[in-house]
Design an enzyme around this catalytic site. Structure first.
Site, short mmCIF file in Angstrom:
data_model
loop_
_atom_site.label_atom_id
_atom_site.label_comp_id
_atom_site.label_asym_id
_atom_site.label_seq_id
_atom_site.Cartn_x
_atom_site.Cartn_y
_atom_site.Cartn_z
CG ASP A 170 56.57 1.01 28.62
OD1 ASP A 170 56.93 0.11 28.69
OD2 ASP A 170 56.01 1.67 28.28
CG ASN A 210 53.63 7.20 26.13
OD1 ASN A 210 52.13 6.86 25.95
ND2 ASN A 210 53.81 7.94 26.93
P1 13P Z 1 57.82 8.17 24.30
O1 13P Z 1 57.04 8.38 25.09
O2 13P Z 1 59.08 8.98 24.21
O3 13P Z 1 57.17 7.29 22.80
O4 13P Z 1 58.22 6.59 24.82
C1 13P Z 1 57.76 5.84 25.33
C2 13P Z 1 58.17 4.77 25.84
O5 13P Z 1 59.24 4.89 25.45
C3 13P Z 1 57.58 4.07 26.60
O6 13P Z 1 58.00 2.88 27.66
#
Ligand code: 13P
Length: 287
Positions: free
Chosen positions: A84, A231
């Site tokens: 990510d 996340n």
């Molecule tokens: P959030 O933490 O807002 O759910 O976003 C997660 C995300 O986009 C990881 O790349």
């Protein structure tokens, strides 16, 4: 066996649903997400930030842990292990370590440099059968200590990057990581629509999935979003369940600290969050 995210996302785009990417931080999170995906017969993408990769003792450890779980838990649904917001070096290290998918976040480079680096990584991923995500227009909020505002991507730049052969494209449409502020104006569907028209079949990725109202999520899916990253919501549910458990004082009884007991309520809470998201994204039964 880990798979590239290409096929699951093509199917999602054609079937008008989205596959969830849930970030992992440790064994419990990974187990909770995999078991939920299997139970709901949903494809799933495990996201690993560079920070979480370091925390889990490096990318090779992550690959070993996830591959071991796929086998021991008898997981049959498609699972991609995805870097990510990877740097150029991070993407190369994950490819080397055995990830089945990477994101190269070149959004902070001038567009020419983003194009050049993305091109090189696309060629490597194509050769190895891995999927690759690129980003145009910085996604705001805090990610591994880097804070930015939610930008809207330029649809022409999106087309330029999509044409390099990436598998999926994250376009900023006013979304941000973490909690949304009270005065957040919402997603820019105008931008999403323009990006979708320029990029056609390309599965689009919505980052910052925590806290976006359900109707906006559904509209985004109808306009071409096929992958949604979550996340913070898993972190919050884990934290809340753990806090309640500690406050109840149960862990202090008997033998004292037992990680298997202490982490169990948080693990169950993550399962519930993942289930709710998979239902909202429409990926249940799509494996
Ligand atoms: P959030 O933490 O807002 O759910 O976003 C997660 C995300 O986009 C990881 O790349």
């Amino acid at each position: 066996m880990l798979v590239s995210a290409e096929e699951m996302l093509k199917k999602a785009k054609a079937g008008k649903y989205a596959v969830g990417q849930f970030n992992i931080n440790n064994l419990e999170w990974t187990k909770a997400i995999l078991l939920t995906a299997e139970e709901l017969k949903s494809p799933v993408i495990l996201g690993v930030s560079e920070g979480a990769g370091k925390y889990m003792c490096g990318y090779k450890t992550v690959v070993g842990m996830v591959n071991g779980m796929l086998e021991e838990l008898k997981i049959t649904v498609p699972v991609a292990l995805h870097l990510d917001h990877g740097s150029y070096e991070g993407a190369k290290a994950c490819i080397e370590a055995g990830f089945s998918s990477v994101m190269f976040d070149g959004s902070h480079y001038p567009i020419e440099e983003n194009v050049e680096k993305t091109k090189e990584l696309v060629a490597i991923c194509k050769e190895k059968g891995l999927s690759i995500e690129a980003e145009v227009g910085s996604i705001g909020g805090e990610e591994d200590g880097v804070v930015g505002a939610g930008e809207c991507a330029d649809p022409e730049e999106c087309k330029m990057i999509a044409d390099l052969g990436v598998t999926m494209l994250a376009a900023g449409i006013g979304n941000i990581h973490g909690k949304y502020p009270a005065n957040w104006p919402g997603l820019s569907f105008e931008t999403l629509d323009a990006v979708q028209q320029k990029t056609g079949e390309m599965p689009l990725v919505l980052h910052g999935g925590t806290g976006i109202p359900a109707d906006m999520i559904q509209k985004a899916i109808s306009l071409g979003v096929s992958k949604i990253n979550v996340n913070t919501e898993c972190q919050l549910s884990f934290q809340e369940a753990t806090r309640k458990y500690i406050e109840a004082g149960k862990d202090l009884e008997g033998k004292g600290f037992d990680p298997r007991k202490l982490l169990a309520p948080g693990t169950e809470a993550i399962k519930a969050t993942v289930k709710e998201k998979m239902e909202l994204f429409g990926s249940v039964g799509k494996a």
